[in-house]
Design a protein around this motif. Structure first.
Motif, short mmCIF file in Angstrom:
data_model
loop_
_atom_site.label_atom_id
_atom_site.label_comp_id
_atom_site.label_asym_id
_atom_site.label_seq_id
_atom_site.Cartn_x
_atom_site.Cartn_y
_atom_site.Cartn_z
N SER A 1 0.87 -1.18 0.00
CA SER A 1 0.00 0.00 0.00
C SER A 1 0.90 1.23 0.00
CB SER A 1 -0.88 0.00 1.24
OG SER A 1 -0.06 -0.09 2.38
N SER A 2 0.32 2.38 -0.36
CA SER A 2 1.19 3.56 -0.41
C SER A 2 1.15 4.31 0.91
CB SER A 2 0.80 4.46 -1.59
OG SER A 2 -0.47 4.97 -1.37
N GLU B 1 5.33 7.39 -1.53
CA GLU B 1 5.01 8.56 -2.37
C GLU B 1 6.28 9.36 -2.66
OE1 GLU B 1 2.05 9.63 -3.61
OE2 GLU B 1 1.11 7.79 -2.88
N TRP C 1 8.59 7.47 -5.07
CA TRP C 1 8.08 7.50 -6.45
C TRP C 1 8.23 8.88 -7.07
CZ3 TRP C 1 8.45 3.47 -8.97
CH2 TRP C 1 8.08 2.22 -8.48
N ARG D 1 10.05 9.45 -10.57
CA ARG D 1 9.11 9.63 -11.67
C ARG D 1 9.72 10.36 -12.86
NH1 ARG D 1 2.84 11.68 -11.11
NH2 ARG D 1 2.42 11.72 -13.37
N GLY E 1 0.26 -4.56 -7.96
CA GLY E 1 -0.03 -3.60 -6.90
C GLY E 1 1.17 -2.73 -6.51
N PRO F 1 3.06 2.50 -9.24
CA PRO F 1 2.35 3.73 -8.87
C PRO F 1 1.25 4.02 -9.88
CG PRO F 1 4.49 4.24 -9.84
CD PRO F 1 4.42 2.75 -9.72
N GLU F 2 0.27 4.86 -9.49
CA GLU F 2 -0.91 5.02 -10.36
C GLU F 2 -0.58 5.67 -11.69
OE1 GLU F 2 -1.45 8.53 -10.15
OE2 GLU F 2 -0.21 8.46 -8.33
N TRP F 3 0.53 6.43 -11.76
CA TRP F 3 0.83 7.12 -13.01
C TRP F 3 1.48 6.22 -14.06
CZ3 TRP F 3 6.04 6.66 -13.24
CH2 TRP F 3 6.75 6.70 -12.05
N ASP G 1 1.13 3.87 -16.90
CA ASP G 1 0.06 3.50 -17.81
C ASP G 1 -0.12 1.97 -17.77
OD1 ASP G 1 -1.54 2.98 -19.95
OD2 ASP G 1 -0.56 4.47 -21.27
N ARG G 2 -1.36 1.53 -17.51
CA ARG G 2 -1.58 0.07 -17.36
C ARG G 2 -1.25 -0.70 -18.64
NH1 ARG G 2 -1.44 -0.24 -11.78
NH2 ARG G 2 -0.66 1.86 -11.98
#
Ligand code: UDP
Length: 483
Positions: free
Chosen positions: A176-177, A182, A185, A189, A204, A207-209, A211-212
């Motif tokens: 989890s973050s 944060e 990352w 980034r 998991g 990080p959310e940025w 691209d899947r």
């Protein structure tokens, strides 16, 4: 940190020699059908790549999971006629202090509490600049370059500018973050956001940025034939461990050799550094083993306390905590500090507990010899432990399972992808839950039939999921997607 930062054009990059290994060795384990599938995937990759090469870049050739895996995975890729290479960058202590801070951050912790601001960016970039020529000078347009972990992330732009595609592979992560993930990352980034693809050991961890569509999940693998994992007769295990000083008994050098990764014969000659001053572990006593780098995230002192306080001495078991010699792993600057903490925690234990808890370091001068010693320890162990606070994958778990050892581990990160609680080992949901940790150990020490079943299941699981053929096939699909 020193103030002077300099750049020059010397080649800082070392190329690690890779001796091809024939993947046909897998066939007796994986059967003809899976072997045929691997062969056709390898042929397809070979056609697809043409004269393009696949580079792997990391920051150490020995010590830790990444080096462990590259050593043999790349050898099988070469054996499958894929032109793959391994480059190791050079850093300095300031650089490794920063990358260790980022590494600790990705594991959800504050590390040494230092900053990750502009000064750290600048120092990190200086080392990246120093290594750039050594990397781009070797790379051709169209090549694939796999950059491993934070230590190499800052090479992304330069490698892309040289016309190669960059795959950034991250071997660490947290479930989890939090503020530390944060921050780590955020540091990385700007370097990696433009990468052509990302590989994580678990989805998991990304990080959310990210691209899947560019995210690939590839779990690591072990090599069943390396000095770390090759078969070793029980008749040889005890003499080897006795000779290196990790068990009581013989001082005769072990007669039976091991096979080095280049196929030549090796003999164990060096001794382990035994760090406590009591007698060695008795050869007949059940051994509980955690073999890890000296990294806080592995929680060696937690394992020690859990064992001392929650495993009944009447069961006669001994705990062995072992790690690489602290100067052996170039990119791990906290190792000596963590080892010292462990030694101090050991010295503060009651006398009774000190007698059954052992600390040791394995010399890394000869990595194949070091691997043979770890192999013997894992085979001798009644239980293999990995009570990490966070874990990217945890090769030590797969290594223990391959040797049919029952596992006791924390349910964190990639460990959960390897061990199903009650099938291959016993997990603790909270890595700090020492009473439960002790209870799991006690259960497996007393119910040896159950321990045997867990170990046998674990070995099967490794064959099904964590061998190099599947690993390389996943890379084949990734190259196809990027072509
Ligand atoms: N290892 C070793 N000598 C030691 C302790 C560990 O060779 O004294 C090896 C261990 O067998 C495994 C690797 O180091 O192959 C550690 O990989 P893992 O994925 O468990 O953790 P990492 O070090 O990458 O965090």
């Amino acid at each position: 940190m020193s103030d002077a930062v300099t750049t020059d054009s010397a080649d800082r990059v070392t190329e690690v020699e890779i001796q091809p290994l024939d993947p046909a060795a897998f066939e007796p384990l994986i059967g003809p059908e899976r072997m045929a599938r691997f062969r056709s995937a390898a042929e397809a990759s070979k056609r697809l790549l043409g004269d393009r090469r696949v580079f792997n870049v990391n920051s150490t050739a020995i010590g830790g999971g990444v080096a462990e895996m590259l050593q043999t995975l790349l050898a099988y890729a070469r054996g499958a006629r894929i032109d793959t290479r391994w480059l190791v960058i050079e850093g300095d202590p300031d650089f490794f202090a920063i990358t260790k801070r980022v590494h600790n951050g990705l594991y959800g912790g504050p590390g040494d509490m230092g900053q990750l601001d502009n000064t750290e960016h600048r120092r990190y970039e200086v080392v990246m600049e120093r290594n750039t020529e050594g990397i781009v000078g070797r790379v051709r347009p169209g090549d694939f370059v796999i950059l491993h972990d934070p230590q190499t992330a800052g090479l992304t732009h330069a490698v892309q500018k040289a016309g190669a595609q960059v795959i950034w592979r991250c071997h660490v992560g947290h479930d989890s973050s939090n503020q530390w993930t944060e921050r780590a990352w955020q540091f990385l980034r700007r370097y990696i956001e433009a990468a052509d693809a990302f590989i994580f050991s678990r989805a998991g961890f990304a990080p959310e940025w990210v691209d899947r569509d560019q995210l690939y999940v590839i779990t690591p693998s072990i090599d069943p034939f390396s000095a770390k994992n090759q078969p070793m007769s029980p008749l040889n295990v005890r003499p080897l461990l006795g000779y290196v000083g990790l068990l009581d008994g013989t001082l005769e050098p072990p007669r039976v050799p091991f096979t080095r990764r280049d196929g030549s014969v090796g003999k164990v000659r060096r001794f382990a550094d035994v760090l406590e001053n009591g007698p060695a572990a008795p050869a007949h006593a059940p051994m509980v083993l955690q073999a890890s780098r000296w990294d806080r995230v592995k929680d060696m002192t937690g394992v020690m306390t859990g064992f001392a306080e929650h495993v009944d001495p009447a069961l006669g078991a001994h705990l062995m905590l072992t790690g690489p010699a602290v100067f052996g792993v170039a990119d791990d600057p906290e190792a000596s500090e963590v080892l010292l903490e462990c030694m101090m925690a050991w010295a503060a234990l009651p006398h009774e507990a000190r007698n059954r808890i052992h600390l040791s370091c394995i010399p890394m001068t000869d990595p194949d010899e070091a691997a043979a010693i770890v192999n013997a320890l894992q085979r001798h162990a009644s239980i293999v432990v990995q009570k990490s606070l966070a874990e990217g994958f945890g090769l030590t778990v797969a290594e223990g399972m391959w040797k049919a050892r029952p596992i006791v581990a924390s349910a964190v990160g990639g460990i959960v992808d390897q061990v199903v609680h009650g099938e291959h080992g016993l997990l603790i949901d909270d890595p700090h839950d020492l009473p439960r940790f002790g209870a799991h150990i006690e259960l497996l020490l007393t119910d040896t039939a159950y321990a045997y079943d867990l170990g046998r299941n674990g070995r099967e699981r490794v064959v099904e999921e964590f061998l190099g053929d599947s690993h390389l096939e996943r890379f084949g699909s990734l190259f196809q997607a990027l072509s």
